[in-house]
Write a protein that holds these residues in place. Structure first.
Motif, PDB file in Angstrom:
ATOM      1  N   ARG A   1       0.819  -1.214   0.000  1.00 41.51           N
ATOM      2  CA  ARG A   1       0.000   0.000   0.000  1.00 41.51           C
ATOM      3  C   ARG A   1       0.853   1.264   0.000  1.00 41.51           C
ATOM      4  O   ARG A   1       0.401   2.322  -0.398  1.00 41.51           O
ATOM      5  N   CYS A   2       2.112   1.146   0.452  1.00 44.03           N
ATOM      6  CA  CYS A   2       2.998   2.305   0.450  1.00 44.03           C
ATOM      7  C   CYS A   2       3.292   2.772  -0.969  1.00 44.03           C
ATOM      8  O   CYS A   2       3.710   3.899  -1.177  1.00 44.03           O
ATOM      9  N   TYR A   3       3.117   1.868  -1.910  1.00 47.06           N
ATOM     10  CA  TYR A   3       3.517   2.193  -3.281  1.00 47.06           C
ATOM     11  C   TYR A   3       2.339   2.571  -4.165  1.00 47.06           C
ATOM     12  O   TYR A   3       2.486   2.688  -5.362  1.00 47.06           O
ATOM     13  N   MET A   4       1.177   2.689  -3.566  1.00 45.03           N
ATOM     14  CA  MET A   4       0.035   3.058  -4.406  1.00 45.03           C
ATOM     15  C   MET A   4      -0.890   4.009  -3.661  1.00 45.03           C
ATOM     16  O   MET A   4      -0.867   4.101  -2.437  1.00 45.03           O
ATOM     17  N   ARG A   5      -1.667   4.718  -4.450  1.00 46.53           N
ATOM     18  CA  ARG A   5      -2.651   5.606  -3.840  1.00 46.53           C
ATOM     19  C   ARG A   5      -3.711   4.762  -3.127  1.00 46.53           C
ATOM     20  O   ARG A   5      -4.117   3.710  -3.630  1.00 46.53           O
ATOM     21  N   ILE A   6      -4.171   5.219  -1.975  1.00 53.47           N
ATOM     22  CA  ILE A   6      -5.143   4.445  -1.205  1.00 53.47           C
ATOM     23  C   ILE A   6      -6.401   4.167  -2.022  1.00 53.47           C
ATOM     24  O   ILE A   6      -6.948   3.062  -1.992  1.00 53.47           O
ATOM     25  N   ASP A   7      -6.826   5.162  -2.794  1.00 53.36           N
ATOM     26  CA  ASP A   7      -8.065   4.949  -3.548  1.00 53.36           C
ATOM     27  C   ASP A   7      -7.823   4.121  -4.808  1.00 53.36           C
ATOM     28  O   ASP A   7      -8.722   3.897  -5.599  1.00 53.36           O
ATOM     29  N   ASP A   8      -6.597   3.649  -4.981  1.00 51.51           N
ATOM     30  CA  ASP A   8      -6.254   2.847  -6.144  1.00 51.51           C
ATOM     31  C   ASP A   8      -6.120   1.367  -5.777  1.00 51.51           C
ATOM     32  O   ASP A   8      -5.811   0.536  -6.625  1.00 51.51           O
ATOM     33  N   ALA A   9      -6.309   1.029  -4.491  1.00 50.23           N
ATOM     34  CA  ALA A   9      -6.067  -0.338  -4.032  1.00 50.23           C
ATOM     35  C   ALA A   9      -7.195  -1.264  -4.469  1.00 50.23           C
ATOM     36  O   ALA A   9      -8.368  -0.994  -4.216  1.00 50.23           O
ATOM     37  N   GLY A  10      -6.830  -2.367  -5.107  1.00 50.15           N
ATOM     38  CA  GLY A  10      -7.815  -3.369  -5.516  1.00 50.15           C
ATOM     39  C   GLY A  10      -8.037  -4.387  -4.417  1.00 50.15           C
ATOM     40  O   GLY A  10      -7.402  -4.315  -3.351  1.00 50.15           O
ATOM     41  N   PRO A  11      -8.926  -5.368  -4.635  1.00 47.87           N
ATOM     42  CA  PRO A  11      -9.290  -6.308  -3.571  1.00 47.87           C
ATOM     43  C   PRO A  11      -8.139  -7.174  -3.065  1.00 47.87           C
ATOM     44  O   PRO A  11      -8.162  -7.608  -1.920  1.00 47.87           O
ATOM     45  N   VAL A  12      -7.123  -7.418  -3.878  1.00 47.68           N
ATOM     46  CA  VAL A  12      -6.021  -8.266  -3.406  1.00 47.68           C
ATOM     47  C   VAL A  12      -5.134  -7.521  -2.423  1.00 47.68           C
ATOM     48  O   VAL A  12      -4.537  -8.125  -1.531  1.00 47.68           O
ATOM     49  N   VAL A  13      -5.052  -6.214  -2.547  1.00 50.69           N
ATOM     50  CA  VAL A  13      -4.142  -5.466  -1.669  1.00 50.69           C
ATOM     51  C   VAL A  13      -4.855  -4.604  -0.616  1.00 50.69           C
ATOM     52  O   VAL A  13      -4.210  -3.985   0.207  1.00 50.69           O
ATOM     53  N   ASN A  14      -6.180  -4.590  -0.639  1.00 50.23           N
ATOM     54  CA  ASN A  14      -6.909  -3.879   0.410  1.00 50.23           C
ATOM     55  C   ASN A  14      -6.649  -4.551   1.757  1.00 50.23           C
ATOM     56  O   ASN A  14      -6.661  -5.773   1.834  1.00 50.23           O
ATOM     57  N   ASP A  15      -6.438  -3.785   2.815  1.00 48.74           N
ATOM     58  CA  ASP A  15      -6.218  -4.446   4.101  1.00 48.74           C
ATOM     59  C   ASP A  15      -7.209  -4.020   5.187  1.00 48.74           C
ATOM     60  O   ASP A  15      -7.097  -4.453   6.323  1.00 48.74           O
ATOM     61  N   VAL A  16      -8.162  -3.157   4.828  1.00 53.45           N
ATOM     62  CA  VAL A  16      -9.212  -2.785   5.785  1.00 53.45           C
ATOM     63  C   VAL A  16     -10.536  -2.747   5.035  1.00 53.45           C
ATOM     64  O   VAL A  16     -10.603  -2.264   3.900  1.00 53.45           O
ATOM     65  N   HIS A  17     -11.570  -3.272   5.675  1.00 53.17           N
ATOM     66  CA  HIS A  17     -12.907  -3.148   5.095  1.00 53.17           C
ATOM     67  C   HIS A  17     -13.819  -2.519   6.138  1.00 53.17           C
ATOM     68  O   HIS A  17     -13.900  -2.992   7.265  1.00 53.17           O
ATOM     69  N   GLU A  18     -14.496  -1.459   5.754  1.00 51.85           N
ATOM     70  CA  GLU A  18     -15.309  -0.697   6.699  1.00 51.85           C
ATOM     71  C   GLU A  18     -16.790  -0.868   6.379  1.00 51.85           C
ATOM     72  O   GLU A  18     -17.176  -0.870   5.214  1.00 51.85           O
ATOM     73  N   VAL A  19     -17.597  -1.017   7.426  1.00 54.43           N
ATOM     74  CA  VAL A  19     -19.045  -1.102   7.234  1.00 54.43           C
ATOM     75  C   VAL A  19     -19.717  -0.009   8.058  1.00 54.43           C
ATOM     76  O   VAL A  19     -19.449   0.128   9.260  1.00 54.43           O
ATOM     77  N   LEU A  20     -20.557   0.763   7.405  1.00 55.65           N
ATOM     78  CA  LEU A  20     -21.314   1.787   8.118  1.00 55.65           C
ATOM     79  C   LEU A  20     -22.479   1.109   8.815  1.00 55.65           C
ATOM     80  O   LEU A  20     -23.256   0.404   8.168  1.00 55.65           O
ATOM     81  N   PRO A  21     -22.626   1.314  10.114  1.00 52.65           N
ATOM     82  CA  PRO A  21     -23.745   0.675  10.808  1.00 52.65           C
ATOM     83  C   PRO A  21     -25.062   1.342  10.443  1.00 52.65           C
ATOM     84  O   PRO A  21     -25.112   2.555  10.231  1.00 52.65           O
ATOM     85  N   LYS A  22     -26.090   0.532  10.360  1.00 54.90           N
ATOM     86  CA  LYS A  22     -27.412   1.069  10.052  1.00 54.90           C
ATOM     87  C   LYS A  22     -28.436   0.295  10.866  1.00 54.90           C
ATOM     88  O   LYS A  22     -28.338  -0.932  10.981  1.00 54.90           O
ATOM     89  N   GLU A  23     -29.384   0.998  11.446  1.00 57.07           N
ATOM     90  CA  GLU A  23     -30.388   0.335  12.291  1.00 57.07           C
ATOM     91  C   GLU A  23     -31.024  -0.830  11.555  1.00 57.07           C
ATOM     92  O   GLU A  23     -31.451  -0.685  10.403  1.00 57.07           O
ATOM     93  N   GLY A  24     -31.080  -1.961  12.237  1.00 55.27           N
ATOM     94  CA  GLY A  24     -31.733  -3.135  11.663  1.00 55.27           C
ATOM     95  C   GLY A  24     -30.837  -3.995  10.807  1.00 55.27           C
ATOM     96  O   GLY A  24     -31.251  -5.068  10.372  1.00 55.27           O
TER      97      GLY A  24
END
Ligand code: FE2
Length: 200
Positions: A145-168
């Protein structure tokens, strides 16, 4: 080319807030019980920094029977991903209240094959999101990830996945998957119910 996905990490999500199934009434009864337990001082300190966490025996209370039924039914829909011959039939369940500044440190749910969370009260990302971390031991993705833009990371090199909580909304994830809950930056409390369920 043929691609084989090795050792995949599932995250299942669904919405159980069905207004035709009395969601609002059921949610309010669960919240009432949670706040009553908090008022009685029945809390434990685990991953929460600030905030309040109930004991893990909410299955004792009638207000949670419907939710537990939904969790077990949905769990058994995904059970074949774990074993073709087993079903989920037992577990523990607890509540979390995070108020301003409170968060949950990075943790796993030891010994749980399947864990999850249901959001009862939250309406904004600033109340805290859940982030899951790359489960691959020794994964070099952090260096890549140091060698690429964060918004350029594909699924093989992504290391965090965020979920927005929503009621229900209900999430299922393997208990060994590292995660944390970011701080609640608002003046509104964030209430969720977490659980670990077990294969019979
Ligand atoms: Fe957790």
């Amino acid at each position: 080319m043929n691609e084989t996905r090795l050792f995949y990490t599932p995250l299942w999500q669904t919405d159980i807030a069905d207004p035709n199934d009395h969601w609002v009434e059921r949610r309010d009864l669960m919240l009432q019980r949670i706040f009553a337990l908090e008022a009685e001082g029945k809390g434990v300190l685990k991953t929460n920094f600030g905030g309040w966490q109930s004991p893990d025996d909410l299955y004792r209370y009638p207000e949670f029977q419907w939710l537990i039924g939904r969790i077990m039914a949905l769990g058994n829909e995904v059970a074949p991903a774990f074993s073709a011959r087993k079903r989920f039939d037992d577990g523990i369940i607890w509540a979390n209240i995070n108020r301003k500044g409170h968060f949950n440190a990075v943790h796993t749910h030891p010994d749980a094959v399947l864990s999850g969370v249901v959001y009862l009260k939250c309406d904004h990302r600033d109340q805290g999101v859940i982030q899951f971390f790359d489960a691959r031991e020794g994964s070099p993705t952090a260096q890549w990830r140091c060698y690429m833009r964060i918004d350029d990371a594909g699924p093989v090199v992504n290391d965090v996945h965020e979920v927005l909580p929503k009621e229900g909304h209900l999430l299922f994830f393997p208990g060994w998957l590292k995660h944390w809950v970011t701080p609640n930056l608002t003046d509104r409390e964030r209430v969720s119910v977490s659980f670990n369920i077990r294969l019979e």
